[in-house]
Structure formats: structure tokens, C-alpha cells
Design a protein around this motif. Structure first.
Motif, PDB file in Angstrom:
ATOM      1  N   ARG A 179     -48.188  14.093  43.281  1.00 13.56           N
ATOM      2  CA  ARG A 179     -48.274  13.137  42.163  1.00 13.56           C
ATOM      3  C   ARG A 179     -46.877  12.738  41.689  1.00 13.56           C
ATOM      4  O   ARG A 179     -46.585  11.561  41.506  1.00 13.56           O
ATOM      5  CB  ARG A 179     -49.068  13.789  41.022  1.00 13.56           C
ATOM      6  N   ILE A 180     -45.998  13.715  41.514  1.00 19.72           N
ATOM      7  CA  ILE A 180     -44.641  13.396  41.059  1.00 19.72           C
ATOM      8  C   ILE A 180     -43.913  12.594  42.140  1.00 19.72           C
ATOM      9  O   ILE A 180     -43.170  11.651  41.834  1.00 19.72           O
ATOM     10  CB  ILE A 180     -43.850  14.674  40.706  1.00 19.72           C
ATOM     11  N   ALA A 181     -44.134  12.923  43.403  1.00 16.89           N
ATOM     12  CA  ALA A 181     -43.461  12.192  44.489  1.00 16.89           C
ATOM     13  C   ALA A 181     -43.912  10.729  44.518  1.00 16.89           C
ATOM     14  O   ALA A 181     -43.102   9.822  44.695  1.00 16.89           O
ATOM     15  CB  ALA A 181     -43.724  12.864  45.835  1.00 16.89           C
ATOM     16  N   SER A 182     -45.202  10.486  44.319  1.00 20.83           N
ATOM     17  CA  SER A 182     -45.711   9.102  44.257  1.00 20.83           C
ATOM     18  C   SER A 182     -45.006   8.306  43.174  1.00 20.83           C
ATOM     19  O   SER A 182     -44.589   7.166  43.393  1.00 20.83           O
ATOM     20  CB  SER A 182     -47.196   9.081  43.889  1.00 20.83           C
ATOM     21  N   LEU A 183     -44.896   8.917  42.009  1.00 15.65           N
ATOM     22  CA  LEU A 183     -44.265   8.227  40.882  1.00 15.65           C
ATOM     23  C   LEU A 183     -42.782   8.023  41.145  1.00 15.65           C
ATOM     24  O   LEU A 183     -42.202   7.001  40.784  1.00 15.65           O
ATOM     25  CB  LEU A 183     -44.476   9.031  39.599  1.00 15.65           C
ATOM     26  N   THR A 184     -42.136   9.001  41.779  1.00 18.71           N
ATOM     27  CA  THR A 184     -40.711   8.884  42.099  1.00 18.71           C
ATOM     28  C   THR A 184     -40.479   7.752  43.088  1.00 18.71           C
ATOM     29  O   THR A 184     -39.565   6.928  42.915  1.00 18.71           O
ATOM     30  CB  THR A 184     -40.198  10.205  42.701  1.00 18.71           C
ATOM     31  N   LEU A 185     -41.319   7.690  44.124  1.00 19.86           N
ATOM     32  CA  LEU A 185     -41.143   6.647  45.143  1.00 19.86           C
ATOM     33  C   LEU A 185     -41.411   5.259  44.565  1.00 19.86           C
ATOM     34  O   LEU A 185     -40.820   4.274  45.019  1.00 19.86           O
ATOM     35  CB  LEU A 185     -42.050   6.938  46.341  1.00 19.86           C
TER      36      LEU A 185
ATOM     37  N   LEU B 167     -48.340   3.819  48.695  1.00 16.06           N
ATOM     38  CA  LEU B 167     -47.438   4.566  49.582  1.00 16.06           C
ATOM     39  C   LEU B 167     -47.260   3.868  50.931  1.00 16.06           C
ATOM     40  O   LEU B 167     -46.244   4.021  51.593  1.00 16.06           O
ATOM     41  CB  LEU B 167     -47.997   5.972  49.842  1.00 16.06           C
TER      42      LEU B 167
ATOM     43  N   THR C 101     -44.729  15.516  34.272  1.00 21.46           N
ATOM     44  CA  THR C 101     -44.867  14.660  35.460  1.00 21.46           C
ATOM     45  C   THR C 101     -43.994  13.408  35.464  1.00 21.46           C
ATOM     46  O   THR C 101     -43.232  13.175  36.403  1.00 21.46           O
ATOM     47  CB  THR C 101     -46.350  14.258  35.618  1.00 21.46           C
TER      48      THR C 101
ATOM     49  N   ALA D 189     -40.395  12.531  37.343  1.00 22.51           N
ATOM     50  CA  ALA D 189     -40.262  11.461  38.346  1.00 22.51           C
ATOM     51  C   ALA D 189     -38.980  10.666  38.102  1.00 22.51           C
ATOM     52  O   ALA D 189     -38.269  10.324  39.054  1.00 22.51           O
ATOM     53  CB  ALA D 189     -41.485  10.543  38.311  1.00 22.51           C
ATOM     54  N   PHE D 190     -38.668  10.357  36.840  1.00 20.57           N
ATOM     55  CA  PHE D 190     -37.403   9.663  36.560  1.00 20.57           C
ATOM     56  C   PHE D 190     -36.212  10.543  36.967  1.00 20.57           C
ATOM     57  O   PHE D 190     -35.248  10.052  37.558  1.00 20.57           O
ATOM     58  CB  PHE D 190     -37.302   9.287  35.078  1.00 20.57           C
TER      59      PHE D 190
ATOM     60  N   GLN E  57     -36.161  12.824  39.275  1.00 19.87           N
ATOM     61  CA  GLN E  57     -36.096  12.861  40.742  1.00 19.87           C
ATOM     62  C   GLN E  57     -35.534  11.551  41.307  1.00 19.87           C
ATOM     63  O   GLN E  57     -34.873  11.547  42.344  1.00 19.87           O
ATOM     64  CB  GLN E  57     -37.485  13.144  41.324  1.00 19.87           C
ATOM     65  N   ALA E  58     -35.837  10.441  40.629  1.00 19.16           N
ATOM     66  CA  ALA E  58     -35.315   9.144  41.082  1.00 19.16           C
ATOM     67  C   ALA E  58     -33.855   8.982  40.667  1.00 19.16           C
ATOM     68  O   ALA E  58     -33.195   8.025  41.084  1.00 19.16           O
ATOM     69  CB  ALA E  58     -36.164   8.013  40.504  1.00 19.16           C
TER      70      ALA E  58
ATOM     71  N   SER F  25     -42.552   3.702  33.270  1.00 17.45           N
ATOM     72  CA  SER F  25     -43.003   3.543  34.660  1.00 17.45           C
ATOM     73  C   SER F  25     -43.962   2.373  34.795  1.00 17.45           C
ATOM     74  O   SER F  25     -43.840   1.546  35.701  1.00 17.45           O
ATOM     75  CB  SER F  25     -43.783   4.778  35.120  1.00 17.45           C
TER      76      SER F  25
END
Lengths: 230, 230, 230, 230
Positions: free
Chosen positions: A193-199, B201, D99, D103-104, D106-107, D196
């Protein structure tokens, strides 16, 4: 009744994935493996979770022969067994169709390690299996799913990568016992879930630098671990 | 009171879609069809779900004539009836505005089959109806909505594709009874949600290979089914 | 105590937006207007919702003079009052920072009408106000926010467009009474959520054809309404 | 037992971030600082939140020496301490992996101030730290994380920017006491979520005009504040 403690643990892992919101209806199953007895306990197929009792777990040997139980085992049994046969130290397996991990599986994308939440539990990306050949689908589908998982891990340590995405299908997670396998299934869903939001925020996000990845993974695992109460 | 069992089942299907989070206020309705009696029971229009009792269900014949009941039936009654008149074996219909399935309907996109979660219940994509002509909207709108659904299924089997997206509107699901129709409505929402995340994705994600689609659908349906307790 | 019934209704509308998940901490407020008495009841500023009692509501006249109450009124009072002064028939106003509606407000985009869920309650897109000039922000900010709303509705009927997005801020909703205003706030959040998901699936999604928009709106509103129990 | 009131406040802040859905398993920790006594109370490492009691909190001095307590402190202790040593007036720190804020992080993107919800609590964007050098990761990692936070705030006031994103890791929030730190952690998650969604609707969304940003921040903070009951 054989392996009563493992039955209870397996039941508890099944209930845990429901409580954590990973399961819709009966789309998920947990099992456990008692290496000393050579026995596996697994959820019966298609039985609503809220009705499950320890005695409903189906007990088989590593070849899949039912040793105790009157219900049919989960249709994914052969995938679980292949994992137990090949992944030394793995004594719990959990399969779900949890939303975000399944989306990565459907996209055929591994979950890249984009942050420390991921690095704390997976020492690398969450891998995805290669698609099955048509012949592998038509015959022994569940066993071949297990084989695809084992093939994917030829050069990976299952204990430091405690899960996989089966392409076009969904996540399998595992651990040293059923409860740890359930925890890894929960973590896979959250890191997906976090990866989806990051991408979405940064489509070309780079994986975590290796030094940071190692620092976090080894802070929680192995001889240098300093997390928790030791 | 006519068809008391079906009334209870229809009430239960209405409550189930609320419990599963598919319904905001009164945006949804479930009905059931008793083929032997030729009678349909449906939720009354605009009545809050928490106050519904079995005796509030409105009973009509297949032409829509009210046979029993003092309340007005759901304004979508004529859509339900058209489905019962044409889809043999369908004895339950559920309509919702569930968030993710409605987004696909509003985008006018079918839900492609991107994974096994979908393939387990729909033997192909979830289709979307053609837009109605202006004249079809201005007169007999609900009936024409049903006709658009029936037209969309000219070459599809409703029992292996248990739902549809009405363009610019939202999902209708059905099944052999009201409870199965409600389950299909819940599944449509979840597969729409996973499909949305998958397409984010991988925008050009390809549909599941046919062999894998067949394997999963037929594992749960038809004479070769091996899922559940048989 | 003045207007006890309206106080109770206003309290209930405040609690409803909390129960529906539209409010974090104290980010929201509901008020009601008694046109016969010329009095407004509004939530006090910054008081946790769980402690609110009917007697805590602050009663003012239409100019904002406190007529009854020892607490300070919501800091958004002047926005509410401007709406009551200009929108005939509006007797309830609700302001929230609900997640998806606020995202549209922050993006400065109206919520286009992409489906019937929207058309059932808004007879057109959900409009967004023009940004305030710097001078309008520095002095009488809340009143100027109300003026921006009123200006935006110069050519719109507030009763068939029961809400607005204040640019860079968030949604205001209204209705014939506080309870209807709360319902419109809940609906704005849900249609914003579905619209976000629709635009992700189809960035150039076209608005609903006018005939379908009219059909749905007029099925629930005005002399031809045929929804509900009449 | 030392500082019993602060222990209770720290426990309550730890429980609050769980209740608000910011914490999975044990991924989060809250601490408090008693400036008069020069003592810090922090969550013990890896202990499930539901078992925590006030006496389990670990008490250290500002150098990290354990003054009272038999459990190991949170592995993030050194990051908390660095914040207390340098950010005057900060007496509570909370770290989560919530979450959307994660994500921010991680980005590697700051959270831009896109609306008044954000401006009400952060007087500028939520900043993100620079990545750590490899040597900073390999030795004194947690302390170096704190140093990176302090460096990032060289020209920022921590009390008007009550939180930060640690690159590739997640959010730290703080405040005048543990309860305010927890509230700021909750707000960071919600403004990240709205941001987001806003960026998905408008990828080039501009930050809030400064006048509007000031108006909202100063409406709630400082000598001109007019929000709440004063």
C-alpha cells in the motif's frame, strides 16, 4: 487428536488474517508444519472463518495424504506443501488476496524496497514469480504454483524474504511459525500500500540504498539485532 | 402473507450490502424472484435499511403489478423485472452504487479480468452497457436500463458473468438467489478496487491468460469444481 | 432557552458529520437558521464534539450578534451567516474538511457530474469559488469567504446545487434544515471520492448527458419526483 | 517512581496514535521531556501497545543514560533525544510509519501546503531531511537521524513546523507536550493524504498564497489567535 497445539496455532493464524482485513469471504488460508512429526495442519476448503474450530483443521503428511480430518483441505494445499518441502526453517504459510499486494501481483511487478518499513522485514524487494506455462496450469496447477515459488527462490533466502507475489494471483507469506507467517502477510499488504502511494508521487522512485536497507533489516534480525527486549 | 421465506431472504440481502459497506443512505436495493409462484419481492423505495422488516418488502408479479404491500417498490423495480424475465436461473438481483465499481461504470470501462480473484467468480470481464439514447432516458428509463443490460448479454451467459456495469450509473449483480446476488455485488466492488490499483501500477496490464482464467473459474464452478466441501 | 428544537437539530447535525467520518478533531461545524425568529444556532469554536450539549450551541441574529450563549461561536460563523442572508430557503449549513472534497477544493477543480449518484443530488457540477484577493483575506476573511460563495451562485439555484467548494479550503454544504445540510456534506464527500477514482481511470471523462442528469435529479426532486414513499 | 505524570502522558500519546490508526504492530513510539528534571520518558522497544503500563516507560536523561526502568528503550531513543536537546520548547516527540506521510518520505518529497487544513497547523511545507551519508548509517544511525532533522531546521522554527519527514523512512512529529505531538502526527497523516489526492487531480498544484497561509496559521496560533474558547 494429532498435533493439537499446531491446530490451535493454525486456527489463530487464520483468524488473525481475517481480523486484520486481509480476507474477503473465504479467500485466504493459513497452515503450519510440525517438522518433528512430519505433519501439516491446514484450513479446510471454503469453510467460513467464523465457524472454524481447531478440530476442523485438516492434517496431512508432506505428500498431501490426509492423516486426520473429515473435511477437504484448502485447494491451495499443494502450494503450501511444496514450500514446506523446500524452504528449510519455514513452519507456517499464509495465502491471501489482500488488496494492495494482489494489485502488485496482478501488475506482475515486484514490490521494490522504497523505505525502512519494508527493509525492517524483507531483505530485498518482494519478488514475483514467473507466469506458469499453459501445461502447468492445466495439470497440477496448485503444485506448479508451489514449484514456481521455489524456482523464484533459487538464489534467495526464504527466511530473509518471507513472502512472494504469485503473478496474476496474489501473495503467499511464510515464517518460522503460523503466527509469524500471518504477520508477514499483514506487512506485505501494508508495504504494498505504501509503495503504491509512493510510486504515484514519484514513479521513478529508487530503491533504498543498500547500507540503509542492511541497517534496518539487521537492526531487527540476526546476531546484531537490537530491537525489542532481546 | 405471500412468500414469507423469500421476503426474509430479500431483507437479509438488503442488510448484507449495508453491512459490507456498499450502501450510503438508501442507495441500493435487493430483490428475489420465486419462479414457481411468478412473484418478486423487492425493497420499498427510500426506506432506511435499519427500519426494514420482512413485511415491508413489496411483492409484485413479473409485469410489475403490486400483488401485496402498501409501500412503493424501489424505483429500480423495472430494471430488476427485465432481468428476471430474460435471465433464466437468476432469482436474485442487487443494485448498489458501491464506490469502485461505480467509478468503472462512470468511466464507461469494463472491469478487465486481471487476476484470479476476478476469475474465480466472473468468467470474463465485467461488461458495461451501451449508453441509453435520449428517448430511452425520457420514457421508461428504468425498463430501458434493464433492456440495455439484456442487450449487452445477447452473447454472454448471465450465470457465469453474474453482474454488469450500467454506464454512467453503477453496478447490478445477480445470482441463483438473493444471497448469492449480494455476494456478487460485494465481489464486484473488490475486484473493481484491485483492478483500479493494478491499472495505476501498470496502465496496459493484459487480461489473464485464458487457461488460467478457465482453471480458476472452473475450480469453483461447474461439474469439475473442487473448491469447498462438495 | 431560545429555539430549543433548532439547538437539538444543530447538535445532531454536528454529531452526524463526526459519525460519518467527515471530521478530524474539531475541523467542522454545523448551524441552523430559524427564519421566523431570525436566529441562528451554531457550534461553539474548538469544543470537542463528544462534549457538546444543546445548551452549548451559540445563538446569534443574522448580523452575528450573540443573543444567547457564553461560548465563542465557530470561527466560520460569518460565512454561515452570509449564506443564510442570501440563499432563500436554506436553513442549515455544514462545513467540513472531508478528505476527497477538500482535495478537489485544493486542486481548484469543480466536481464534474460523472454519474447518476451525483445527479441524484446536484443538478450540475459542484462549483468551486474564485480565489479571494489578498485584501479580502487580510480583513473580514470569513465574511469574504461567504461573499465569494454568494458571488459564485449568482446564476445558480442553491437548492438544486446544495454545496460548494471554497478554493484552497474545503466544502460547505447546505439544505432546508441542518440534517439535510449534513446529508449533503456526506454526499459531496462520496461523489468527490467516486469522481477521483473515475478521473484516474479516464482522465477526460465527459459529464453526464443532460437528459440523464435531468432524469435522475427530477426523479428525486420537484413535482415529478417518484422516489421514496411520497 | 520518577515523573509519574509524564509517564502517564507518554503512555496516553502512545495509545492515541494506535487508536487513530497510525500504527501497525509496534511501528511507532512517543516520548515526553520534563525540562525541569532533565528527564525523558519513552516507550520501551518492541512491546505491544496493548500491554503497556505507565511503569513500563523507560526514563533516561538527555544523554540517553537510563535513570529508571528495566526494559530497553525504543530503538529510536537517540533521535528523540537529539530533538529535545536542540528544539527549545519541544516536550513531546512522536514517530510513526503512518501510511500517507511515509509515502511522501519514501518519495523524498516535502508535503507542499496546498490548503487551509495544512496551513492551520504548519506554517510552511512539511520539510524532508537530506539522505544520510553511508558512514552516518553505519555508525550511530539513530543519532545521525536526529542530527539530519536538526540540520534541516537550521532556518525553521520547530514550533511553527511541528514535524518532519525523514527521507526513505517516515514522519517524526513534536509539540509542547506528548499529547500535542500525537495530534501533530495525526494531522501530518491527514494532510499527506489530502495532498496525495490533490496532486493526483492537479500534478502542478501551486502552494497556498502566503496571505491565506498566514491568515489560517495565525487564526489558531500566536497572540492574534481567535480560534477556540481563548
Amino acid at each position: 487428536m494429532l498435533i493439537p497445539d499446531l491446530r490451535a496455532e493454525v486456527l489463530e493464524a487464520n483468524l488473525e488474517i481475517v481480523r486484520r482485513g486481509l480476507v474477503l469471504y473465504t479467500f485466504g488460508n493459513a497452515s503450519g508444519y510440525d517438522a518433528r512429526e512430519g505433519l501439516v495442519a491446514i484450513k479446510p476448503s471454503g469453510v467460513p472463518f467464523e465457524r472454524l474450530r481447531p478440530e476442523d483443521m485438516v492434517v496431512t503428511d508432506l505428500s498431501g495424504k490426509i492423516v486426520e480430518g473429515t473435511l477437504r483441505p484448502s485447494s491451495d494445499l499443494d502450494t503450501h506443501l511444496e514450500i514446506y518441502r523446500y524452504f528449510r526453517g519455514v513452519h507456517g504459510v499464509v495465502h491471501t488476496h489482500s488488496t494492495h499486494a494482489t494489485a502488485f501481483a496482478q501488475a506482475g511487478r515486484e514490490i521494490p524496497c522504497l523505505g525502512t518499513t519494508h527493509a525492517d522485514y524483507f531483505h530485498g524487494p518482494v519478488p514475483v514469480t514467473a507466469p506458469l506455462a499453459e501445461a502447468e496450469i492445466r495439470s497440477e496447477y496448485e503444485l506448479n504454483t508451489g514449484r514456481a515459488i521455489v524456482r523464484r527462490f533459487r538464489d534467495l533466502d526464504p527466511l530473509s524474504h518471507p513472502g512472494v507475489l504469485v503473478a496474476s494471483h496474489g501473495p503467499f507469506a511464510w515464517g518460522r511459525n503460523p503466527s509469524q507467517a500471518a504477520m508477514h502477510a499483514v506487512l506485505m499488504e501494508e508495504i504494498a500500500r505504501i509503495a503504491s502511494l509512493t510510486l504515484a508521487l514519484k514513479p521513478d522512485a529508487a530503491p533504498l540504498p543498500q547500507a540503509l536497507h542492511d541497517e534496518h533489516f539487521l537492526r531487527k534480525h540476526g546476531p546484531q539485532a537490537r530491537y525489542g527486549q532481546g
